[in-house]
Design a protein around this motif. Structure first.
Motif, mmCIF file in Angstrom:
data_model
loop_
_atom_site.group_PDB
_atom_site.id
_atom_site.type_symbol
_atom_site.label_atom_id
_atom_site.label_comp_id
_atom_site.label_asym_id
_atom_site.label_seq_id
_atom_site.Cartn_x
_atom_site.Cartn_y
_atom_site.Cartn_z
ATOM 1 N N GLU A 110 5.242 -9.556 12.587
ATOM 2 C CA GLU A 110 5.449 -9.889 11.178
ATOM 3 C C GLU A 110 4.194 -9.592 10.356
ATOM 4 O OE1 GLU A 110 9.029 -13.112 11.079
ATOM 5 O OE2 GLU A 110 6.990 -13.930 11.071
ATOM 6 N N ALA A 111 3.028 -9.849 10.919
ATOM 7 C CA ALA A 111 1.783 -9.510 10.220
ATOM 8 C C ALA A 111 1.678 -8.002 10.011
ATOM 9 C CB ALA A 111 0.576 -10.022 11.003
ATOM 10 N N ALA A 112 2.066 -7.228 11.017
ATOM 11 C CA ALA A 112 2.029 -5.768 10.895
ATOM 12 C C ALA A 112 2.971 -5.295 9.794
ATOM 13 C CB ALA A 112 2.393 -5.122 12.227
ATOM 14 N N GLY A 113 4.115 -5.951 9.654
ATOM 15 C CA GLY A 113 5.045 -5.607 8.580
ATOM 16 C C GLY A 113 4.438 -5.869 7.213
ATOM 17 N N ALA A 123 -2.177 -22.197 6.132
ATOM 18 C CA ALA A 123 -1.832 -21.185 7.133
ATOM 19 C C ALA A 123 -1.745 -19.845 6.435
ATOM 20 C CB ALA A 123 -0.500 -21.520 7.815
ATOM 21 N N PHE A 124 -2.438 -18.846 6.966
ATOM 22 C CA PHE A 124 -2.361 -17.511 6.376
ATOM 23 C C PHE A 124 -2.817 -16.453 7.365
ATOM 24 C CE2 PHE A 124 -6.449 -19.378 5.129
ATOM 25 C CZ PHE A 124 -7.379 -18.373 5.362
ATOM 26 N N PHE A 125 -2.344 -15.225 7.115
ATOM 27 C CA PHE A 125 -2.842 -14.082 7.868
ATOM 28 C C PHE A 125 -4.192 -13.698 7.264
ATOM 29 C CE2 PHE A 125 1.861 -13.269 8.374
ATOM 30 C CZ PHE A 125 1.896 -13.604 9.724
ATOM 31 N N SER A 126 -5.211 -13.706 8.101
ATOM 32 C CA SER A 126 -6.574 -13.391 7.660
ATOM 33 C C SER A 126 -6.921 -11.998 8.170
ATOM 34 C CB SER A 126 -7.551 -14.433 8.203
ATOM 35 O OG SER A 126 -8.880 -14.099 7.877
ATOM 36 N N ILE A 127 -7.252 -11.106 7.229
ATOM 37 C CA ILE A 127 -7.457 -9.690 7.548
ATOM 38 C C ILE A 127 -8.890 -9.294 7.212
ATOM 39 C CG2 ILE A 127 -6.720 -7.341 6.982
ATOM 40 C CD1 ILE A 127 -4.194 -9.613 5.930
ATOM 41 N N LEU A 128 -9.614 -8.787 8.206
ATOM 42 C CA LEU A 128 -10.976 -8.285 8.006
ATOM 43 C C LEU A 128 -10.958 -6.775 8.146
ATOM 44 C CD1 LEU A 128 -13.625 -10.495 9.844
ATOM 45 C CD2 LEU A 128 -13.122 -10.382 7.410
ATOM 46 N N GLU A 129 -11.308 -6.103 7.069
ATOM 47 C CA GLU A 129 -11.358 -4.652 7.096
ATOM 48 C C GLU A 129 -12.566 -4.172 7.902
ATOM 49 O OE1 GLU A 129 -8.992 -2.954 6.145
ATOM 50 O OE2 GLU A 129 -7.957 -3.885 4.458
ATOM 51 N N PRO A 130 -12.571 -2.904 8.338
ATOM 52 C CA PRO A 130 -13.731 -2.367 9.055
ATOM 53 C C PRO A 130 -15.021 -2.557 8.252
ATOM 54 C CG PRO A 130 -11.892 -0.831 9.171
ATOM 55 C CD PRO A 130 -11.473 -1.911 8.220
ATOM 56 N N GLY A 131 -16.047 -3.021 8.947
ATOM 57 C CA GLY A 131 -17.346 -3.219 8.306
ATOM 58 C C GLY A 131 -17.482 -4.499 7.512
ATOM 59 N N GLU A 166 3.436 -10.387 -7.903
ATOM 60 C CA GLU A 166 4.063 -9.290 -8.630
ATOM 61 C C GLU A 166 3.649 -7.942 -8.043
ATOM 62 O OE1 GLU A 166 6.358 -9.516 -10.932
ATOM 63 O OE2 GLU A 166 6.322 -11.709 -10.817
ATOM 64 N N ALA A 167 2.369 -7.808 -7.706
ATOM 65 C CA ALA A 167 1.868 -6.555 -7.126
ATOM 66 C C ALA A 167 2.503 -6.294 -5.771
ATOM 67 C CB ALA A 167 0.344 -6.613 -7.003
ATOM 68 N N PHE A 168 2.677 -7.338 -4.960
ATOM 69 C CA PHE A 168 3.260 -7.153 -3.638
ATOM 70 C C PHE A 168 4.737 -6.786 -3.756
ATOM 71 C CE2 PHE A 168 4.578 -7.917 0.658
ATOM 72 C CZ PHE A 168 3.447 -7.643 1.408
ATOM 73 N N ARG A 169 5.427 -7.423 -4.682
ATOM 74 C CA ARG A 169 6.837 -7.114 -4.863
ATOM 75 C C ARG A 169 7.010 -5.656 -5.309
ATOM 76 N NH1 ARG A 169 7.952 -10.717 -8.589
ATOM 77 N NH2 ARG A 169 8.181 -12.395 -7.091
ATOM 78 N N LEU A 170 6.123 -5.187 -6.198
ATOM 79 C CA LEU A 170 6.199 -3.799 -6.643
ATOM 80 C C LEU A 170 5.940 -2.843 -5.494
ATOM 81 C CD1 LEU A 170 6.444 -1.766 -8.950
ATOM 82 C CD2 LEU A 170 3.988 -2.056 -9.375
ATOM 83 N N ALA A 171 4.958 -3.183 -4.627
ATOM 84 C CA ALA A 171 4.661 -2.316 -3.476
ATOM 85 C C ALA A 171 5.859 -2.253 -2.530
ATOM 86 C CB ALA A 171 3.433 -2.860 -2.737
ATOM 87 N N GLU A 172 6.554 -3.369 -2.342
ATOM 88 C CA GLU A 172 7.761 -3.370 -1.504
ATOM 89 C C GLU A 172 8.843 -2.480 -2.113
ATOM 90 O OE1 GLU A 172 8.031 -7.659 0.707
ATOM 91 O OE2 GLU A 172 8.387 -7.646 -1.431
ATOM 92 N N ASP A 173 9.021 -2.585 -3.426
ATOM 93 C CA ASP A 173 10.048 -1.785 -4.099
ATOM 94 C C ASP A 173 9.726 -0.290 -3.985
ATOM 95 O OD1 ASP A 173 11.324 -4.098 -4.788
ATOM 96 O OD2 ASP A 173 10.553 -4.147 -6.851
ATOM 97 N N ASN A 174 8.463 0.051 -4.151
ATOM 98 C CA ASN A 174 8.065 1.464 -4.058
ATOM 99 C C ASN A 174 8.277 2.015 -2.661
ATOM 100 O OD1 ASN A 174 7.324 1.533 -6.739
ATOM 101 N ND2 ASN A 174 5.162 1.112 -6.338
ATOM 102 N N ARG A 175 8.014 1.179 -1.640
ATOM 103 C CA ARG A 175 8.218 1.635 -0.264
ATOM 104 C C ARG A 175 9.706 1.823 0.040
ATOM 105 N NH1 ARG A 175 5.589 2.017 4.483
ATOM 106 N NH2 ARG A 175 3.621 1.520 3.444
ATOM 107 N N ALA A 176 10.520 0.954 -0.539
ATOM 108 C CA ALA A 176 11.962 1.020 -0.283
ATOM 109 C C ALA A 176 12.623 2.177 -1.023
ATOM 110 C CB ALA A 176 12.637 -0.298 -0.667
ATOM 111 N N ALA A 177 11.984 2.631 -2.101
ATOM 112 C CA ALA A 177 12.592 3.681 -2.947
ATOM 113 C C ALA A 177 12.648 5.020 -2.222
ATOM 114 C CB ALA A 177 11.785 3.818 -4.228
#
Length: 263
Positions: free
Chosen positions: A71-74, A136-144, A252-263
């Motif tokens: 689910e985190a990968a999704g 509770a949250f998914f914590s993401i550390l980018e490279p570096g 709002e930004a996440f919802r837009l990104a989902e819509d763009n991916r689904a399009a």
């Protein structure tokens, strides 16, 4: 996301940014006394690190770690729309100022983020069973990514990390808690007291993903009542309420990104 009630919204519009340093200074002065009380009232050791079995619920979540990781990968398919922590909580700017620490909240200080929980339903169902859950949250550390030394808000909370996608070699992605350096492993827990000084570095070219759980410290009655009062105040403070407003904007930004991916 859970919407604020009218009383809360009115108070939010009246937040005086000039008062924030004063609030933080008062909080820091009280923190030392509160931590001493939490130590004296604690029903578990007050050491920097703990074995995960100190909380029985960690076993069930650990057994389900691969489903949680999926689910985190999704979520990370839309990683550009996962907010940096500093954009959610400006009070974390000192330790998350490089923007490489991102957080996808499911629950924050007791507030459930309904839209995000719907995007990770298996994880949400599992965390719903955790006693005395605070966040509770998914914590993401980018490279570096670098998170400099800091201390958590209160010793009344205990932080638990479940490894979901850990860079290799693991020795190059680490956390120092007090004088002990530790590393994450997929499917395993790191449980620690974040009121001790700690820092994090991801010295790899890969992203580190964990499920971060924060729960109330088991304490005797006086400590429990005091902690509940403190968390009641924190939940209603600009520290948390402003973060909720910022999460609404990122939703709002996440919802837009989902819509763009689904399009």
């Amino acid at each position: 996301m859970m919407k604020k009630d009218t009383a809360t919204s009115k108070s939010d519009t009246g937040h005086n940014q000039n008062s924030r340093p004063l609030i933080l200074r008062i909080g820091k002065k009280l923190r030392k006394k509160a931590n001493l009380l939490a130590s004296s009232q604690s029903l578990i050791p007050t050491t920097p690190l703990h074995q995960s079995d100190i909380f029985p619920w960690t076993s069930q979540l650990g057994e389900q770690w691969q489903g949680i990781a999926a689910e985190a990968a999704g979520i990370l398919q839309n990683r550009s729309a996962v907010p940096p922590l500093k954009d959610i909580s400006p009070d974390h700017a000192r330790i998350a100022g490089d923007g490489n620490w991102k957080s996808f909240f499911l629950v924050g200080y007791g507030y459930r983020v309904e839209e995000n929980c719907a995007r990770a339903p298996k994880t949400a169902a599992l965390i719903d069973q955790i006693p005395d859950l605070n966040s509770a949250f998914f914590s993401i550390l980018e490279p570096g990514a670098v998170i400099p030394k800091h201390r958590g808000v209160t010793r009344g909370l205990v932080t638990c990390h479940l490894g979901l996608d850990i860079p290799v070699p693991k020795e190059n992605c680490w956390m120092q808690v007090d004088d002990q350096r530790v590393h994450w492993k997929n499917g395993e827990w790191l449980v620690f007291d974040d009121s001790y000084s700690h820092e994090v570095k991801n010295e790899t070219g890969q992203t580190r993903v964990i499920l971060l759980i924060q729960v109330k410290r088991p304490m005797r009655l006086l400590g429990k009542v005091t902690l509940d009062l403190a968390l009641w105040g924190i939940r209603r403070s600009p520290f948390v309420q402003d973060a909720r407003q910022n999460l609404d904007k990122w939703e709002e930004a996440f919802r837009l990104a989902e819509d763009n991916r689904a399009a």
